[in-house]
Design an enzyme around this catalytic site. Structure first.
Site, PDB file in Angstrom:
ATOM      1  N   TYR A 142      40.849  44.798  30.007  1.00 10.77           N
ATOM      2  CA  TYR A 142      40.399  46.069  30.570  1.00 10.77           C
ATOM      3  C   TYR A 142      39.438  46.790  29.622  1.00 10.77           C
ATOM      4  O   TYR A 142      38.539  47.493  30.072  1.00 10.77           O
ATOM      5  CB  TYR A 142      41.597  46.990  30.843  1.00 10.77           C
ATOM      6  CG  TYR A 142      42.285  46.753  32.164  1.00 10.77           C
ATOM      7  CD1 TYR A 142      42.903  45.538  32.434  1.00 10.77           C
ATOM      8  CD2 TYR A 142      42.326  47.747  33.124  1.00 10.77           C
ATOM      9  CE1 TYR A 142      43.550  45.344  33.637  1.00 10.77           C
ATOM     10  CE2 TYR A 142      42.981  47.553  34.333  1.00 10.77           C
ATOM     11  CZ  TYR A 142      43.589  46.348  34.581  1.00 10.77           C
ATOM     12  OH  TYR A 142      44.224  46.149  35.776  1.00 10.77           O
ATOM     13  N   LYS A 187      50.578  33.705  28.053  1.00 14.61           N
ATOM     14  CA  LYS A 187      49.994  32.421  28.460  1.00 14.61           C
ATOM     15  C   LYS A 187      49.610  31.703  27.159  1.00 14.61           C
ATOM     16  O   LYS A 187      48.451  31.336  26.927  1.00 14.61           O
ATOM     17  CB  LYS A 187      48.781  32.698  29.373  1.00 14.61           C
ATOM     18  CG  LYS A 187      48.160  31.476  30.020  1.00 14.61           C
ATOM     19  CD  LYS A 187      49.007  30.847  31.100  1.00 14.61           C
ATOM     20  CE  LYS A 187      48.386  29.539  31.573  1.00 14.61           C
ATOM     21  NZ  LYS A 187      49.275  28.752  32.450  1.00 14.61           N
ATOM     22  N   ASP A 219      52.486  32.344  34.599  1.00 12.38           N
ATOM     23  CA  ASP A 219      52.539  31.654  35.898  1.00 12.38           C
ATOM     24  C   ASP A 219      53.994  31.400  36.293  1.00 12.38           C
ATOM     25  O   ASP A 219      54.408  31.646  37.424  1.00 12.38           O
ATOM     26  CB  ASP A 219      51.706  30.349  35.883  1.00 12.38           C
ATOM     27  CG  ASP A 219      51.924  29.487  34.652  1.00 12.38           C
ATOM     28  OD1 ASP A 219      52.630  29.919  33.717  1.00 12.38           O
ATOM     29  OD2 ASP A 219      51.380  28.358  34.625  1.00 12.38           O
ATOM     30  N   ASP A 243      49.505  44.329  35.244  1.00 12.67           N
ATOM     31  CA  ASP A 243      48.938  44.883  36.473  1.00 12.67           C
ATOM     32  C   ASP A 243      49.324  44.006  37.657  1.00 12.67           C
ATOM     33  O   ASP A 243      49.805  44.480  38.686  1.00 12.67           O
ATOM     34  CB  ASP A 243      47.409  44.968  36.339  1.00 12.67           C
ATOM     35  CG  ASP A 243      46.758  45.474  37.611  1.00 12.67           C
ATOM     36  OD1 ASP A 243      47.243  46.473  38.150  1.00 12.67           O
ATOM     37  OD2 ASP A 243      45.782  44.851  38.065  1.00 12.67           O
ATOM     38  N   ASP A 247      52.471  44.666  40.901  1.00  8.26           N
ATOM     39  CA  ASP A 247      52.236  44.672  42.356  1.00  8.26           C
ATOM     40  C   ASP A 247      53.184  43.678  43.017  1.00  8.26           C
ATOM     41  O   ASP A 247      53.761  43.952  44.069  1.00  8.26           O
ATOM     42  CB  ASP A 247      50.785  44.260  42.692  1.00  8.26           C
ATOM     43  CG  ASP A 247      49.866  45.477  42.851  1.00  8.26           C
ATOM     44  OD1 ASP A 247      50.061  46.456  42.114  1.00  8.26           O
ATOM     45  OD2 ASP A 247      48.965  45.425  43.707  1.00  8.26           O
TER      46      ASP A 247
HETATM   47  C1  IPM Z   1      47.247  50.269  38.407  1.00 13.56           C
HETATM   48  C2  IPM Z   1      45.928  50.181  39.149  1.00 13.56           C
HETATM   49  C3  IPM Z   1      44.797  50.352  38.154  1.00 13.56           C
HETATM   50  C4  IPM Z   1      44.870  49.238  37.128  1.00 13.56           C
HETATM   51  C5  IPM Z   1      43.404  50.398  38.812  1.00 13.56           C
HETATM   52  C6  IPM Z   1      43.310  51.458  39.879  1.00 13.56           C
HETATM   53  C7  IPM Z   1      42.307  50.579  37.783  1.00 13.56           C
HETATM   54  O1  IPM Z   1      45.820  48.990  39.851  1.00 13.56           O
HETATM   55  O2  IPM Z   1      47.538  51.338  37.844  1.00 13.56           O
HETATM   56  O3  IPM Z   1      47.977  49.286  38.404  1.00 13.56           O
HETATM   57  O4  IPM Z   1      44.343  48.140  37.354  1.00 13.56           O
HETATM   58  O5  IPM Z   1      45.465  49.469  36.080  1.00 13.56           O
HETATM   59 MN    MN Z   2      47.554  47.706  39.690  1.00 15.75          MN
END
Ligand code: IPM
Ligand code: MN
Length: 353
Positions: A142, A187, A219, A243, A247
């Site tokens: 990032y 990894k 993975d 990240d 999700d």
């Molecule tokens: C999160 C989001 C952010 C990230 C985006 C919006 C930049 O997906 O907070 O997980 O990738 O960190």
């Molecule tokens: Mn995210």
């Protein structure tokens, strides 16, 4: 206590869920006798539109002067579909994390018994899953050196030893407070940066003899997380892996709209839902405010206000049990409540408690 809270509602559904979270904080403050003041500030696309900067200096100043930042979401499709846009709402979020030194992102993944069926995974697989993903938040790809042209592009996954040590320290300490099981996700079979992570973790592990530390390739971890989520207690990983994995973690809880997070480090801590700005739902009063409201619980808990956090969690659970739910988690045939109605129900629960 006296709390000064910077409110960064951002874009899309941000303002709608933020309003509900703020009302919950107010209700809790009243109940427990805290003085809370709020100051709103611009960020994301809203800030680009207003002043051309997704994290303006003025917002930074308001954040620095606050005890906590109550953040919602940033992002707007008009930027997503334009790869040549010079400035993007997400840069505001990244700038906030970097400038406030928020290197540790704490993302709990929990299940709610009455929502097990909402997960795409089998109930018996996820029942009782309860782990925390600790995501490094100010390093890695990032923020590493980048290059971008029409012919080639790269992002550098750069980490220094002190950056790794400080996030691992947070992770080991969380593990000590929980079930004493830490999984370091990397990894290391391919990436040099991961090998440094693993090396540092192996050096630190003996300082925490009560913690069972294991190492897992990302993975494999992504598979294990949905095949056997109860395996995990605390997992720690670098920015990009964290990240992605968080999700994935939201599928265990059943909705992105349920997961709060805390970002902590050297500056003002930020409390925010893990989901994005869901622009398609903007203004429709359908977004789930619970991730934002649970972020308020994390805010109080951060300041050691345990009873306050517990009451918010109790109210959230009560709303779910009473089927006061936004459409995406409502039971079949159940009445559909809006963002506002769910928030109001929770506030009332707190007031009447
Ligand atoms: C999160 C989001 C952010 C990230 C985006 C919006 C930049 O997906 O907070 O997980 O990738 O960190
Ligand atoms: Mn995210």
């Amino acid at each position: 206590m006296n709390f000064k809270i910077a409110v960064l509602a951002g874009d899309g559904i941000g303002p709608e869920i933020s309003a509900q979270g703020v009302d919950v904080i107010k209700a809790i403050a009243k109940k427990f006798g805290h003085e809370v003041s709020f100051q709103s500030a611009l960020c994301g696309a809203a800030a680009i539109d207003a002043v051309g900067d997704p994290f303006p200096d003025e917002t930074f100043k308001i954040c620095q002067e606050a005890d906590a930042v109550f953040f919602s979401a940033v992002g707007d499709p008009k930027f997503d579909n334009n790869p040549s846009a010079k400035v993007r709402p997400e840069q505001g979020l990244l700038a906030m994390r970097k400038k406030l030194g928020l290197f540790a992102n704490i993302r709990p993944v929990e299940t709610f018994k009455c929502l097990l069926h909402k997960s795409p995974l089998k109930d018996e697989l996820i029942e009782g899953a309860d782990f925390i993903c600790i995501r490094e938040l100010t390093g890695g790809m990032y923020f590493g050196e980048k290059y971008e042209s029409d012919e080639k592009a790269y992002d550098t996954n750069f980490y220094t030893r002190p950056e790794i040590e400080r996030i691992l320290k947070v992770a080991f300490e969380y593990a000590m407070k929980r079930r004493k099981h830490l999984t370091v996700v990397d990894k290391a079979n391919v990436l040099a940066s991961s090998r440094l992570w693993r090396k540092v973790a192996q050096e630190m592990a003996p300082q925490y003899p009560e913690v069972t530390t294991d190492y897992m390739y990302v993975d494999n971890a992504s598979m294990r997380m949905i095949a056997e989520p109860r395996f995990f207690d605390v997992m720690v990983t670098e920015n990009t892996f964290g990240d992605i994995l968080t999700d994935e973690g939201s599928c265990i809880s059943g909705s992105m709209g349920l997961l709060p997070s805390a970002s902590t480090g050297t500056g003002t801590p930020v409390f925010e839902p893990i989901h994005g700005s869901w622009p398609q739902a903007k203004g429709l009063n359908i977004a789930n405010p619970l991730a934002q409201i649970l972020s308020a619980a994390m805010l109080f808990e951060y300041f050691d206000c345990k009873a306050e956090g517990a009451l918010i969690r109790e109210a959230v659970n009560a709303s779910l049990d009473a089927n006061v739910r936004t459409p995406e988690i409502q039971v079949e045939g159940g009445e559909k409540y809006g963002t506002r109605e769910v928030g109001e129900w929770i506030v009332k629960y707190i007031e009447e408690k």
